[in-house]
Design a protein around this motif. Structure first.
Motif, PDB file in Angstrom:
ATOM      1  N   GLY A  33       0.815  -1.210   0.000  1.00 13.15           N
ATOM      2  CA  GLY A  33       0.000   0.000   0.000  1.00 13.15           C
ATOM      3  C   GLY A  33       0.844   1.252   0.000  1.00 13.15           C
ATOM      4  N   ILE A  34       1.945   1.228   0.761  1.00 11.00           N
ATOM      5  CA  ILE A  34       2.857   2.378   0.770  1.00 11.00           C
ATOM      6  C   ILE A  34       3.491   2.532  -0.601  1.00 11.00           C
ATOM      7  N   ILE A  35       3.914   1.411  -1.202  1.00  7.76           N
ATOM      8  CA  ILE A  35       4.514   1.457  -2.538  1.00  7.76           C
ATOM      9  C   ILE A  35       3.544   2.088  -3.532  1.00  7.76           C
ATOM     10  N   ASN A  36       2.277   1.688  -3.466  1.00 11.37           N
ATOM     11  CA  ASN A  36       1.283   2.212  -4.403  1.00 11.37           C
ATOM     12  C   ASN A  36       1.042   3.704  -4.238  1.00 11.37           C
ATOM     13  N   ARG A  37       1.382   4.247  -3.082  1.00 10.63           N
ATOM     14  CA  ARG A  37       1.111   5.673  -2.816  1.00 10.63           C
ATOM     15  C   ARG A  37       2.376   6.527  -2.840  1.00 10.63           C
ATOM     16  N   LEU A  38       3.476   5.981  -3.359  1.00 13.37           N
ATOM     17  CA  LEU A  38       4.719   6.748  -3.360  1.00 13.37           C
ATOM     18  C   LEU A  38       4.629   8.002  -4.226  1.00 13.37           C
ATOM     19  N   ASP A  39       3.890   7.944  -5.332  1.00 12.10           N
ATOM     20  CA  ASP A  39       3.750   9.147  -6.157  1.00 12.10           C
ATOM     21  C   ASP A  39       2.996  10.240  -5.400  1.00 12.10           C
ATOM     22  N   ALA A  87      13.671   0.421  -3.114  1.00 12.93           N
ATOM     23  CA  ALA A  87      14.079   0.744  -4.485  1.00 12.93           C
ATOM     24  C   ALA A  87      13.154   1.793  -5.099  1.00 12.93           C
ATOM     25  N   GLN A  88      11.845   1.611  -4.926  1.00 12.08           N
ATOM     26  CA  GLN A  88      10.883   2.537  -5.533  1.00 12.08           C
ATOM     27  C   GLN A  88      10.959   3.924  -4.894  1.00 12.08           C
ATOM     28  N   ALA A  89      11.164   3.969  -3.580  1.00 14.11           N
ATOM     29  CA  ALA A  89      11.288   5.265  -2.907  1.00 14.11           C
ATOM     30  C   ALA A  89      12.550   5.982  -3.365  1.00 14.11           C
ATOM     31  N   HIS A  90      13.653   5.261  -3.418  1.00 12.05           N
ATOM     32  CA  HIS A  90      14.915   5.879  -3.821  1.00 12.05           C
ATOM     33  C   HIS A  90      14.872   6.366  -5.265  1.00 12.05           C
ATOM     34  N   GLN A  91      14.120   5.677  -6.121  1.00 10.28           N
ATOM     35  CA  GLN A  91      13.955   6.162  -7.494  1.00 10.28           C
ATOM     36  C   GLN A  91      13.279   7.529  -7.528  1.00 10.28           C
ATOM     37  N   ARG A  92      12.467   7.804  -6.517  1.00 13.49           N
ATOM     38  CA  ARG A  92      11.756   9.085  -6.431  1.00 13.49           C
ATOM     39  C   ARG A  92      12.481  10.074  -5.522  1.00 13.49           C
ATOM     40  N   ASP A  93      13.693   9.728  -5.122  1.00  9.76           N
ATOM     41  CA  ASP A  93      14.496  10.568  -4.235  1.00  9.76           C
ATOM     42  C   ASP A  93      13.805  10.780  -2.890  1.00  9.76           C
ATOM     43  N   ILE A  94      13.164   9.731  -2.407  1.00  8.18           N
ATOM     44  CA  ILE A  94      12.540   9.736  -1.084  1.00  8.18           C
ATOM     45  C   ILE A  94      13.368   8.814  -0.183  1.00  8.18           C
ATOM     46  N   LYS A  95      13.795   9.323   0.949  1.00  7.43           N
ATOM     47  CA  LYS A  95      14.558   8.524   1.907  1.00  7.43           C
ATOM     48  C   LYS A  95      13.606   7.679   2.752  1.00  7.43           C
ATOM     49  N   ILE A  96      14.126   6.560   3.256  1.00  4.83           N
ATOM     50  CA  ILE A  96      13.331   5.658   4.095  1.00  4.83           C
ATOM     51  C   ILE A  96      13.936   5.600   5.496  1.00  4.83           C
ATOM     52  N   ILE A  97      13.151   6.011   6.482  1.00  8.69           N
ATOM     53  CA  ILE A  97      13.498   5.902   7.897  1.00  8.69           C
ATOM     54  C   ILE A  97      12.537   4.896   8.523  1.00  8.69           C
ATOM     55  N   ILE A  98      13.063   3.965   9.291  1.00  2.48           N
ATOM     56  CA  ILE A  98      12.193   2.976   9.928  1.00  2.48           C
ATOM     57  C   ILE A  98      12.337   3.051  11.441  1.00  2.48           C
ATOM     58  N   ASP A  99      11.285   2.634  12.116  1.00  4.15           N
ATOM     59  CA  ASP A  99      11.312   2.581  13.578  1.00  4.15           C
ATOM     60  C   ASP A  99      12.233   1.462  14.045  1.00  4.15           C
ATOM     61  N   GLN A 100      12.946   1.725  15.133  1.00  8.24           N
ATOM     62  CA  GLN A 100      13.660   0.676  15.848  1.00  8.24           C
ATOM     63  C   GLN A 100      13.270   0.787  17.315  1.00  8.24           C
ATOM     64  N   VAL A 101      12.766  -0.309  17.859  1.00  8.76           N
ATOM     65  CA  VAL A 101      12.298  -0.358  19.246  1.00  8.76           C
ATOM     66  C   VAL A 101      13.327  -1.167  20.023  1.00  8.76           C
ATOM     67  N   LEU A 102      14.273  -0.468  20.629  1.00 11.81           N
ATOM     68  CA  LEU A 102      15.446  -1.150  21.181  1.00 11.81           C
ATOM     69  C   LEU A 102      15.334  -1.454  22.672  1.00 11.81           C
TER      70      LEU A 102
END
Length: 539
Positions: A33-39, A87-102
């Motif tokens: 769903g996130i991939i489909n909404r990257l644009d 890959a799809q986000a980086h093609q659009r020059d969007i960085k990916i940050i993910i949660d880490q619960v340490l």
């Protein structure tokens, strides 16, 4: 202009994946769903997305109780989906940050399953275990944020274990170097996958006081909620010993050392302590700890100009080396469109003004999904509640479900186009009229104003990187300068719903070189600010 690291002044769009877009019809959002909404995300003009946890989990706390840090829960997809997302986000020059619960795991994590069996297994000291007092009661008076004691009895070991959150979220023992190494190995797994950074959940909770000293009582008049209900007993203590221990600073250095081996990656720490602003400064000092910190200081009920000015100024005075990140909403608090409106309603002008204000403070910005639409807090009936926090504290505190309801995409589709089946939380009826397809067709919509402001902000280095200097103005006016290299800007915001006239003294006299995205008007030295208005000018 000096070259800046990508995350400085960045706008980070927070996605709560359960509620963003469902593609397989199970009523729960997923990675496809996130991939489909990257644009769509690209159209917002943001620099990065932060995705709340999608790891394997029993979902007692909706992903913040992780049972496998290196795999994806099937409800969200699989590792191939994540690779595609990167890959799809980086093609659009969007960085990916993910949660880490340490700081803690799920009680279904294999580490805990082994640790709880007895006192002499290989992972016996991987969690915070303690003997009962002689009368059988808990080792000390520490409390859980989610209500009641922070200690749970485990009959297999005949000991208590610590949980600062749910009983199903046992705290790891960071005094054990093997724990720290294993945790950092899990972090590196995702760095090797190509993520651009981490939002570190409750990062000041990693260490506990090894002596297990009692927390002192807090006077009633000083009890304030920072991300939790003010009638929660958790507010009755000074939390000096169950979090924010001095040893944690060395662990921040270990995190930074790891990220430094992956150039361009960033760490953003969530910090909630007795003095969160001071802790933010400490955790981002000297260039060898976290890159950025954010706290709950602007996620409160107080929306006065004085409070915002004092909060930001205080951080500016103590954070002389680090870089702040500000947010007005996230997945843990009531949506700002309702929380900061004088009558607890929503107002599209106020929402757009708050977007401009947040985007004008010194630091980076976290925007929560739906803020670009002006969504207010959803009303969720008790029988529909999912959040254990809200169920426990109902009716005085209704929990976090009201800010977690699904994104409205198409106003005429069932469930606003979020899913083809009944969603895990109901779509708020009033959100249907604010759906993305409606707002894209109106140049005056909150969404269009959001897009225009973010595009304009990218052309203003003073707003992205500049220093900030506040101007003493009466309520409800907030005003400050942003300055970077040769650019200097005056930013003025009316936090109230009534018009105000502001005489501009010689000190803040502008050359009337007005910039776009403002609705204040300057005439013969007097700035007239309509309700929820904002004004930008070159000075």
């Amino acid at each position: 202009m000096a070259q800046q690291q990508w995350w400085k002044g960045a706008v980070i769009y927070q996605i709560y994946p359960r509620s963003f877009q469902d593609t397989n019809g199970d009523g729960i959002g997923d990675l496809p769903g996130i991939i489909n909404r990257l644009d769509y995300i690209k159209s917002l003009g943001v620099d990065a997305i932060w995705i709340s946890p999608f790891f394997k989990s029993p979902m007692k706390d909706f992903g913040y109780d992780i049972s496998d840090y290196r795999d994806i829960d099937p409800m969200f997809g699989n590792l191939d989906d994540f690779d595609t997302l990167i890959a799809q986000a980086h093609q659009r020059d969007i960085k990916i940050i993910i949660d880490q619960v340490l700081s803690h795991t799920s009680n279904e994590h294999q580490w805990f399953i082994e640790s709880r069996e007895n006192t002499n297994n290989d992972k016996a000291d991987w969690y915070v275990w303690a003997d009962a007092k002689p009368d059988g009661s808990a080792p000390n008076n520490w409390l859980s944020i989610f209500g009641g004691t922070a200690w749970q009895w485990e009959p297999r070991r005949c000991q208590y274990y610590l949980h600062n959150f749910l009983t199903e979220q046992p705290d790891l023992n960071f005094h054990n170097p093997d724990v720290r190494k294993a945790v950092l190995d899990n972090v590196e797994f995702w760095l090797k996958k190509g993520v651009d950074g981490f939002r570190l959940d409750a990062i000041n909770f990693c260490y506990h006081d090894a002596q297990l000293r009692d927390n002192p009582a807090k006077p009633k008049e000083l009890r304030q909620g920072r991300g939790f209900s003010e009638d929660n007993p958790y507010a009755f203590q000074y939390h000096y010993y169950n979090n924010t221990q001095p040893e944690n600073l060395a662990f921040m250095q270990e995190i930074r050392s790891l990220l430094d081996r992956y150039p361009g990656t960033v760490s953003l720490g969530e910090i909630s302590s007795e003095d969160s602003l001071q802790t933010m400064a400490e955790y981002t000092a000297d260039g060898d700890k976290l890159h950025m910190g954010y706290s709950f200081e602007l996620l409160t009920k107080d929306y006065s100009a004085q409070y915002i000015r004092e909060t930001v100024s205080t951080l500016e005075s103590v954070m002389t080396q680090g870089w702040p990140c500000w947010a007005f909403s996230n997945h843990d608090v009531e949506r700002v469109a309702s929380r900061w409106h004088p009558s607890a309603k929503t107002d599209s002008k106020q929402v757009s003004m708050l977007t401009a204000l947040l985007g004008s403070l010194r630091g980076s910005v976290c925007m929560y999904q739906g803020e670009e639409l002006g969504l207010g807090e959803a009303q969720v009936a008790f029988e529909d509640l999912q959040d254990p926090y809200g169920i426990t504290f109902w009716p005085n505190f209704k929990g976090r479900d009201g800010c977690r309801t699904p994104m409205p995409w198409q106003h005429e589709q069932p469930h606003a186009g979020f899913s083809t089946s009944t969603p895990w939380l109901p779509v708020e009826q009033q959100h249907q009229a604010l759906a993305v397809d409606v707002q894209l067709n109106s140049e005056e919509s909150v969404l269009k104003r959001f897009q225009h402001f973010m595009a304009w902000r990218k052309t203003m280095p003073a707003l992205q990187y500049g220093d900030i200097e506040f101007i003493d103005t009466p309520e409800p006016i907030l005003a400050f300068y942003r300055r970077y290299e040769q650019q200097s800007m005056l930013c003025v915001f009316n936090l109230g719903d009534q018009s105000h006239a502001l005489p501009l003294s010689d000190k803040i006299h502008t050359e009337h070189t007005q910039l776009q995205h403002h609705n204040g008007s300057l005439n013969e030295g007097t700035l007239t600010m309509p309700g929820f208005g904002c004004y930008f000018a070159a000075v």
